[in-house]
Design an enzyme around this catalytic site. Structure first.
Site, PDB file in Angstrom:
ATOM      1  N   CYS A  93     -77.289  -6.750  36.435  1.00 52.53           N
ATOM      2  CA  CYS A  93     -76.389  -7.871  35.896  1.00 52.53           C
ATOM      3  C   CYS A  93     -75.905  -8.822  36.916  1.00 52.53           C
ATOM      4  CB  CYS A  93     -75.546  -7.354  34.718  1.00 52.53           C
ATOM      5  SG  CYS A  93     -75.020  -8.773  33.622  1.00 52.53           S
ATOM      6  N   HIS A 199     -77.775  -2.494  31.088  1.00 55.67           N
ATOM      7  CA  HIS A 199     -76.536  -1.510  31.060  1.00 55.67           C
ATOM      8  C   HIS A 199     -76.515  -0.338  30.236  1.00 55.67           C
ATOM      9  CE1 HIS A 199     -73.933  -4.821  32.898  1.00 55.67           C
ATOM     10  NE2 HIS A 199     -74.611  -5.589  31.750  1.00 55.67           N
TER      11      HIS A 199
END
Length: 250
Positions: A93, A199
């Site tokens: 990310c 994630h």
């Protein structure tokens, strides 16, 4: 045998259990008799990227990203040289975005990235949230037909990342949004650098990717050997159940 694994900015970049990626790498090393040397480094600390085997950068907010890019800028040349030398990097990310050219915020302001990867990110008007299934590129599998052919994870980002020249996506999104929700691509690979929005954390859900990172790190050391097989039946079953469940919703 040992492997040096560095968790960069663990105090600032650790969204959605990203630290679990370090725990997974360490466990899968120990189960094979490889001693993981886990290092943590934060703002202002000296780093020797060339001596590392695996570098992990997790996710964080836009504010944190702006602070950390400035810290990394002063050692950009060293990081770039290590990457060109085959350093294995997993960036999630915000960490993924920082390795690119820039992040353009909603107000038009640009946060310059390191420019190591030919990717750039533009803030979108809505968040891209939810579970993701990615069909891996064949080049990622490196000819190993025994590996799982998908990645699963959880995304939560407003930035839309686009890939330029000399890089390739990790794979094709079959459920979820991925890099930008437009071109069905997720993540990036450049040499031994893997960037992704997944994630969850990522590696416990995808032990085949964890092992690929370990294999690449060993090869960089000049140790071209197959890893000892582990009993991943439960992990692979959980992975396949998630893929099946999500694809039914597609």
């Amino acid at each position: 045998m040992n492997l040096k694994i560095c968790h960069l900015y663990p105090d600032l970049l650790d969204l959605y259990g990203d630290r679990g990626n370090i725990l997974t790498l360490a466990a899968r090393c120990r189960w094979r008799g490889i001693e993981p040397d886990i290092q943590q480094a934060s703002l202002g600390e000296d780093l020797d990227f060339m001596s590392m085997d695996i570098l992990f950068i997790g996710g964080g907010s836009d504010r944190e990203q702006g602070l950390l890019v400035q810290d990394l800028m002063r050692r950009e040349d060293e990081l770039r040289k290590a990457i060109e030398n085959g350093l294995v990097v997993l960036a999630i990310c915000g960490g993924y975005q920082m390795l690119g050219k820039y992040y353009q915020m909603a107000n038009g302001e640009r946060i310059d990235g390191l420019g190591i990867l030919d990717v750039w990110t533009i803030a979108g008007t809505k968040r891209l949230i939810g579970n993701v299934v990615v069909e891996l590129n064949q080049t990622i599998l490196e000819g190993d037909s025994q590996r799982l052919k998908t990645l699963v994870g959880f995304e939560n980002h407003s930035g839309k990342t686009h890939l330029g020249e000399g890089v390739s996506p990790l794979g094709k999104v079959v459920f979820g949004n991925g890099n930008n929700g437009e071109d069905s691509e997720e993540g990036v690979r450049y040499l031994n650098v893997f960037g992704t929005y997944l994630h969850g954390p990522l590696l416990p859900k995808n032990p085949h990717l964890a092992d690929l990172l370990l294999e690449l790190a060993l090869k960089r050391r000049g140790i071209d050997t197959l890893l000892l097989n582990l009993d991943d039946r439960l992990e692979e079953l959980a992975h396949k159940v998630m893929v099946k469940r999500l694809l039914k919703q597609a």
